[in-house]
Design an enzyme around this catalytic site. Structure first.
Site, PDB file in Angstrom:
ATOM      1  N   HIS A 284     -20.395  13.135   0.258  1.00 52.22           N
ATOM      2  CA  HIS A 284     -20.900  14.312   0.952  1.00 52.22           C
ATOM      3  C   HIS A 284     -20.415  15.618   0.320  1.00 52.22           C
ATOM      4  O   HIS A 284     -20.937  16.691   0.639  1.00 52.22           O
ATOM      5  CB  HIS A 284     -20.533  14.274   2.445  1.00 52.22           C
ATOM      6  CG  HIS A 284     -19.065  14.243   2.713  1.00 52.22           C
ATOM      7  ND1 HIS A 284     -18.339  13.078   2.758  1.00 52.22           N
ATOM      8  CD2 HIS A 284     -18.172  15.246   2.964  1.00 52.22           C
ATOM      9  CE1 HIS A 284     -17.071  13.351   3.035  1.00 52.22           C
ATOM     10  NE2 HIS A 284     -16.938  14.661   3.154  1.00 52.22           N
TER      11      HIS A 284
ATOM     12  N   HIS B 153      -1.781   7.207  -5.055  1.00 55.32           N
ATOM     13  CA  HIS B 153      -2.070   6.068  -4.189  1.00 55.32           C
ATOM     14  C   HIS B 153      -2.033   4.796  -5.018  1.00 55.32           C
ATOM     15  O   HIS B 153      -2.472   4.776  -6.168  1.00 55.32           O
ATOM     16  CB  HIS B 153      -3.461   6.222  -3.564  1.00 55.32           C
ATOM     17  CG  HIS B 153      -4.076   4.929  -3.109  1.00 55.32           C
ATOM     18  ND1 HIS B 153      -4.984   4.236  -3.887  1.00 55.32           N
ATOM     19  CD2 HIS B 153      -3.886   4.189  -1.987  1.00 55.32           C
ATOM     20  CE1 HIS B 153      -5.353   3.141  -3.238  1.00 55.32           C
ATOM     21  NE2 HIS B 153      -4.700   3.076  -2.095  1.00 55.32           N
TER      22      HIS B 153
ATOM     23  N   SER C 178       0.844  -1.187   0.000  1.00 58.57           N
ATOM     24  CA  SER C 178       0.000   0.000   0.000  1.00 58.57           C
ATOM     25  C   SER C 178       0.882   1.241   0.000  1.00 58.57           C
ATOM     26  O   SER C 178       1.824   1.331   0.793  1.00 58.57           O
ATOM     27  CB  SER C 178      -0.914   0.007   1.225  1.00 58.57           C
ATOM     28  OG  SER C 178      -1.753   1.141   1.224  1.00 58.57           O
TER      29      SER C 178
END
Length: 299
Positions: A168, A103, A89
């Site tokens: 959101h 990422h 990761s």
């Protein structure tokens, strides 16, 4: 191909990426911490901080096993108790506002010979969306995908658009990339070895892609306004990781190492109440690109 072989290859990919990033940065080096997980397994956390390019970056490897928590069993809809999971990761936060956050995650999960899968992906989060950079990034990902299955890129690109979405806020985290989960031979016309090779190809493609994007932008001049916008975009990154990211939730629910799980967070971020970019500004243009379904390869 067994789980020990997969874990060993992932460790090699971690080594290769760390070496490439140290050469790219030219100033800082990774600090390694070996850790063990209560319940089984452990990993290698590697963090680079205060570099010439990378303000904070983590390249982590883990291989953990043990009893699957009830909450995770329910989420995976499985009754098995013992699990094995391994992966690499990566999150890199550059100090330059015109160099993007990046990422990557490649991983393997196993309950038994019948229940196992690969997952992962790469996505790009520019503070300022630059169309040429986004197109380059997606072209590289498509080329990797097409070596294995021409359906991979459109399917995994659409998955990334859906997954890396801040509900959101009503915006994507960045310009997306590719993302896949629970990939097995039954889902695609590949062997287990083929799927594993695809996973490794993404890992091996990470450093060359990021080196190119950094070198395109590392010498550009920037202002304090650019830095403040960078902090606001980092704030959005934090919101996604803490509210929606499945890997963060899995790590916390399986008693993972907190420092390794939260290494994805930037050293500095910002939140300004009801901030709205000025019309026709570079910041407003960036926000206009933060939507699902953009065809970055269109001419």
């Amino acid at each position: 191909m067994d789980k020990e072989y997969i874990a060993e290859r992932y460790k090699q990919i971690q080594d290769e990426i760390c070496q490439a990033l140290e050469r790219l940065d030219g100033k800082a080096s990774f600090v390694e911490e070996l850790w063990t997980r209560e319940g089984g397994g452990g990993g290698r956390t590697r963090i680079l901080q205060n570099g010439a390019v990378i303000e904070k970056g983590g390249v982590n490897f883990s291989a953990v096993h043990g009893v699957l928590p009830e909450a995770v069993k329910h989420a995976f809809q499985v009754g098995e108790q013992d699990f094995f999971a391994t992966g690499v990761s990566i999150v890199l936060h550059p100090n330059h506002p015109f160099i993007p956050i990046i990422h990557m995650n490649i991983r393997y999960f196993e309950l038994n010979d019948q229940v196992r899968w690969f997952g992962g992906g790469i996505d790009l989060t520019p503070h300022y969306v630059q169309r040429d950079d986004a197109a380059y990034f997606h072209r590289q990902l498509k080329d990797i995908c097409d070596r294995y299955d021409p359906s991979f890129y459109p399917e995994f690109k659409a998955f990334a658009d859906r997954y890396f979405y801040i509900k959101h806020r009503g915006e994507t985290r960045g310009v997306g990339g590719v993302f896949y989960d629970r990939l097995t031979p039954e889902k695609k016309n590949l062997s287990w070895e083929g799927i594993f090779d695809f996973s490794c190809a993404l890992g091996e493609g990470f450093a060359p892609m990021y080196v190119e994007l950094v070198n395109r932008n590392r010498h550009r001049k920037f202002s304090e306004t650019n830095k403040q916008w960078q902090y606001l975009r980092r704030g959005r990154y934090v919101e996604f990781n803490l509210v929606y990211d499945a890997g963060t939730k899995f790590g916390l629910e399986t008693n993972g190492r907190i420092e390794s799980i939260l290494m994805s967070l930037p050293p500095h971020a910002g939140w300004t109440y009801d901030f709205k970019p000025k019309p026709d500004s570079a910041e407003a243009e960036t926000v206009s690109w933060l939507r699902q379904g953009v065809d970055w390869l269109a001419q």
